[in-house]
Design a protein around this motif. Structure first.
Motif, PDB file in Angstrom:
ATOM      1  N   HIS A 165     -21.050   3.847   9.269  1.00 23.20           N
ATOM      2  CA  HIS A 165     -21.507   3.770   7.959  1.00 23.20           C
ATOM      3  C   HIS A 165     -22.970   4.335   7.662  1.00 23.20           C
ATOM      4  O   HIS A 165     -23.588   4.543   8.645  1.00 23.20           O
ATOM      5  CB  HIS A 165     -21.318   2.197   7.295  1.00 23.20           C
ATOM      6  CG  HIS A 165     -20.011   1.760   7.689  1.00 23.20           C
ATOM      7  ND1 HIS A 165     -18.868   1.882   6.772  1.00 23.20           N
ATOM      8  CD2 HIS A 165     -19.602   0.820   8.412  1.00 23.20           C
ATOM      9  CE1 HIS A 165     -17.749   1.203   7.364  1.00 23.20           C
ATOM     10  NE2 HIS A 165     -18.287   0.712   8.281  1.00 23.20           N
ATOM     11  N   ILE A 195     -26.441   3.918   5.028  1.00 26.53           N
ATOM     12  CA  ILE A 195     -27.006   2.799   4.062  1.00 26.53           C
ATOM     13  C   ILE A 195     -28.165   3.795   3.418  1.00 26.53           C
ATOM     14  O   ILE A 195     -28.718   4.385   3.769  1.00 26.53           O
ATOM     15  CB  ILE A 195     -27.618   1.688   4.668  1.00 26.53           C
ATOM     16  CG1 ILE A 195     -28.214   0.585   3.770  1.00 26.53           C
ATOM     17  CG2 ILE A 195     -28.627   2.085   5.731  1.00 26.53           C
ATOM     18  CD1 ILE A 195     -28.638  -0.769   4.162  1.00 26.53           C
ATOM     19  N   TYR A 248     -23.298   2.495   1.956  1.00 26.91           N
ATOM     20  CA  TYR A 248     -23.727   1.120   1.390  1.00 26.91           C
ATOM     21  C   TYR A 248     -24.835   1.053   0.539  1.00 26.91           C
ATOM     22  O   TYR A 248     -25.952   1.768   0.977  1.00 26.91           O
ATOM     23  CB  TYR A 248     -23.979   0.060   2.549  1.00 26.91           C
ATOM     24  CG  TYR A 248     -22.588  -0.543   3.038  1.00 26.91           C
ATOM     25  CD1 TYR A 248     -22.183  -1.830   2.588  1.00 26.91           C
ATOM     26  CD2 TYR A 248     -22.016   0.245   3.811  1.00 26.91           C
ATOM     27  CE1 TYR A 248     -21.117  -2.083   2.947  1.00 26.91           C
ATOM     28  CE2 TYR A 248     -20.644  -0.204   4.340  1.00 26.91           C
ATOM     29  CZ  TYR A 248     -20.364  -1.572   4.083  1.00 26.91           C
ATOM     30  OH  TYR A 248     -18.974  -2.184   4.405  1.00 26.91           O
ATOM     31  N   ILE A 293     -28.374  -4.950  -0.300  1.00 26.95           N
ATOM     32  CA  ILE A 293     -26.943  -4.244  -0.404  1.00 26.95           C
ATOM     33  C   ILE A 293     -26.091  -5.099  -1.349  1.00 26.95           C
ATOM     34  O   ILE A 293     -25.931  -6.421  -1.178  1.00 26.95           O
ATOM     35  CB  ILE A 293     -26.386  -4.251   1.011  1.00 26.95           C
ATOM     36  CG1 ILE A 293     -27.269  -3.536   2.217  1.00 26.95           C
ATOM     37  CG2 ILE A 293     -25.006  -3.484   0.966  1.00 26.95           C
ATOM     38  CD1 ILE A 293     -26.523  -3.774   3.525  1.00 26.95           C
ATOM     39  N   ARG A 346     -20.326  -0.702  -1.984  1.00 29.00           N
ATOM     40  CA  ARG A 346     -20.327   0.402  -1.301  1.00 29.00           C
ATOM     41  C   ARG A 346     -19.410   1.286  -1.657  1.00 29.00           C
ATOM     42  O   ARG A 346     -18.686   0.801  -2.677  1.00 29.00           O
ATOM     43  CB  ARG A 346     -19.724  -0.123   0.221  1.00 29.00           C
ATOM     44  CG  ARG A 346     -18.347  -0.766   0.299  1.00 29.00           C
ATOM     45  CD  ARG A 346     -17.881  -1.041   1.735  1.00 29.00           C
ATOM     46  NE  ARG A 346     -16.652  -1.608   1.591  1.00 29.00           N
ATOM     47  CZ  ARG A 346     -15.397  -0.866   1.804  1.00 29.00           C
ATOM     48  NH1 ARG A 346     -15.622   0.560   1.865  1.00 29.00           N
ATOM     49  NH2 ARG A 346     -14.228  -1.276   1.565  1.00 29.00           N
ATOM     50  N   THR A 354     -20.093  -5.780  -2.811  1.00 33.68           N
ATOM     51  CA  THR A 354     -19.921  -6.706  -1.486  1.00 33.68           C
ATOM     52  C   THR A 354     -20.904  -8.018  -1.887  1.00 33.68           C
ATOM     53  O   THR A 354     -21.579  -7.935  -2.823  1.00 33.68           O
ATOM     54  CB  THR A 354     -20.803  -5.738  -0.519  1.00 33.68           C
ATOM     55  OG1 THR A 354     -22.183  -5.432  -1.007  1.00 33.68           O
ATOM     56  CG2 THR A 354     -20.391  -4.440  -0.129  1.00 33.68           C
ATOM     57  N   LEU A 359     -25.453   2.744   9.496  1.00 33.54           N
ATOM     58  CA  LEU A 359     -25.167   1.335   9.412  1.00 33.54           C
ATOM     59  C   LEU A 359     -23.807   1.129  10.443  1.00 33.54           C
ATOM     60  O   LEU A 359     -22.836   1.528   9.857  1.00 33.54           O
ATOM     61  CB  LEU A 359     -24.975   0.878   8.206  1.00 33.54           C
ATOM     62  CG  LEU A 359     -25.007  -0.744   7.767  1.00 33.54           C
ATOM     63  CD1 LEU A 359     -26.120  -1.326   8.115  1.00 33.54           C
ATOM     64  CD2 LEU A 359     -24.498  -0.828   6.377  1.00 33.54           C
ATOM     65  N   ALA A 376     -20.722  -1.390  11.677  1.00 34.51           N
ATOM     66  CA  ALA A 376     -19.696  -2.177  11.067  1.00 34.51           C
ATOM     67  C   ALA A 376     -20.233  -3.779  11.293  1.00 34.51           C
ATOM     68  O   ALA A 376     -20.128  -4.472  10.355  1.00 34.51           O
ATOM     69  CB  ALA A 376     -18.509  -1.833  11.770  1.00 34.51           C
ATOM     70  N   LYS A 383     -23.095  -4.830  11.037  1.00 36.71           N
ATOM     71  CA  LYS A 383     -24.313  -5.173   9.934  1.00 36.71           C
ATOM     72  C   LYS A 383     -23.972  -4.915   8.697  1.00 36.71           C
ATOM     73  O   LYS A 383     -24.763  -5.212   7.812  1.00 36.71           O
ATOM     74  CB  LYS A 383     -25.476  -4.074  10.337  1.00 36.71           C
ATOM     75  CG  LYS A 383     -25.950  -4.096  11.755  1.00 36.71           C
ATOM     76  CD  LYS A 383     -27.034  -5.068  12.014  1.00 36.71           C
ATOM     77  CE  LYS A 383     -27.668  -4.905  13.359  1.00 36.71           C
ATOM     78  NZ  LYS A 383     -27.698  -5.883  14.097  1.00 36.71           N
ATOM     79  N   CYS A 384     -22.646  -4.774   8.309  1.00 37.56           N
ATOM     80  CA  CYS A 384     -22.151  -4.672   7.104  1.00 37.56           C
ATOM     81  C   CYS A 384     -21.856  -6.076   6.354  1.00 37.56           C
ATOM     82  O   CYS A 384     -21.110  -6.933   7.063  1.00 37.56           O
ATOM     83  CB  CYS A 384     -20.903  -3.675   6.869  1.00 37.56           C
ATOM     84  SG  CYS A 384     -21.233  -2.083   7.583  1.00 37.56           S
ATOM     85  N   ASP A 443     -16.885  -7.364   1.530  1.00 44.18           N
ATOM     86  CA  ASP A 443     -16.588  -6.853   0.353  1.00 44.18           C
ATOM     87  C   ASP A 443     -16.578  -8.095  -0.691  1.00 44.18           C
ATOM     88  O   ASP A 443     -16.652  -7.623  -2.075  1.00 44.18           O
ATOM     89  CB  ASP A 443     -15.230  -6.207   0.336  1.00 44.18           C
ATOM     90  CG  ASP A 443     -15.541  -4.789   1.083  1.00 44.18           C
ATOM     91  OD1 ASP A 443     -16.684  -4.500   1.297  1.00 44.18           O
ATOM     92  OD2 ASP A 443     -14.447  -4.230   1.084  1.00 44.18           O
TER      93      ASP A 443
END
Length: 138
Positions: free
Chosen positions: A4, A6, A53, A60, A63, A92, A106, A108, A110-111, A114
């Protein structure tokens, strides 16, 4: 596994503000994209289900799925990249993040999830939920 990106949302302060701006942008240009100077080198990983994101006011908050990365050169000969986005904004759970310039990769792990607030706090106003989360109460 997708990778991802950010990015700070500059010019909008909430996901709703970004949604409104992108709705106008899509009507004017036929699609939603963000232009950046640097092209991500890990293209295949991002296009394998990655999202951008968006950070608003130190967290954050939403996304969007990345559809394509298009390199182009402007009239002055400067290289740019269009990060083409799915118009759907997915809110999110707010996740604190400090300010930075440009964009970053970024991973996964650290995400944020949702769901917008989680933990049964769906009826709280965003600012109150943020304050309670900062205090460690939710």
């Amino acid at each position: 596994m997708p990778l991802h990106i950010i990015k700070l949302s500059v010019g909008t302060e909430t996901p709703e503000g970004l949604r409104e701006w992108q709705t106008w942008f899509q009507s004017a240009y036929g699609r939603v994209y963000h232009t950046t100077r640097m092209t991500p080198k890990r293209r295949d990983e991002i296009l394998d289900g990655g999202s951008i994101y968006w950070v608003f006011k130190g967290a954050i908050r939403c996304r969007q799925r990345v559809i394509d990365l298009e390199e182009f050169v402007n009239e002055e000969g400067t290289k740019y990249c269009r990060i083409v986005l799915d118009p759907e904004l997915i809110e999110t759970r707010p996740y604190p993040h400090r300010a930075f310039q440009g964009w970053r990769y970024l991973t996964a792990d650290k995400c944020p999830p949702d769901d917008k607030q989680g933990g049964g706090t769906e009826t709280l106003p965003d600012d109150m939920a943020d304050e309670l989360r900062d205090l460690g109460l939710i």
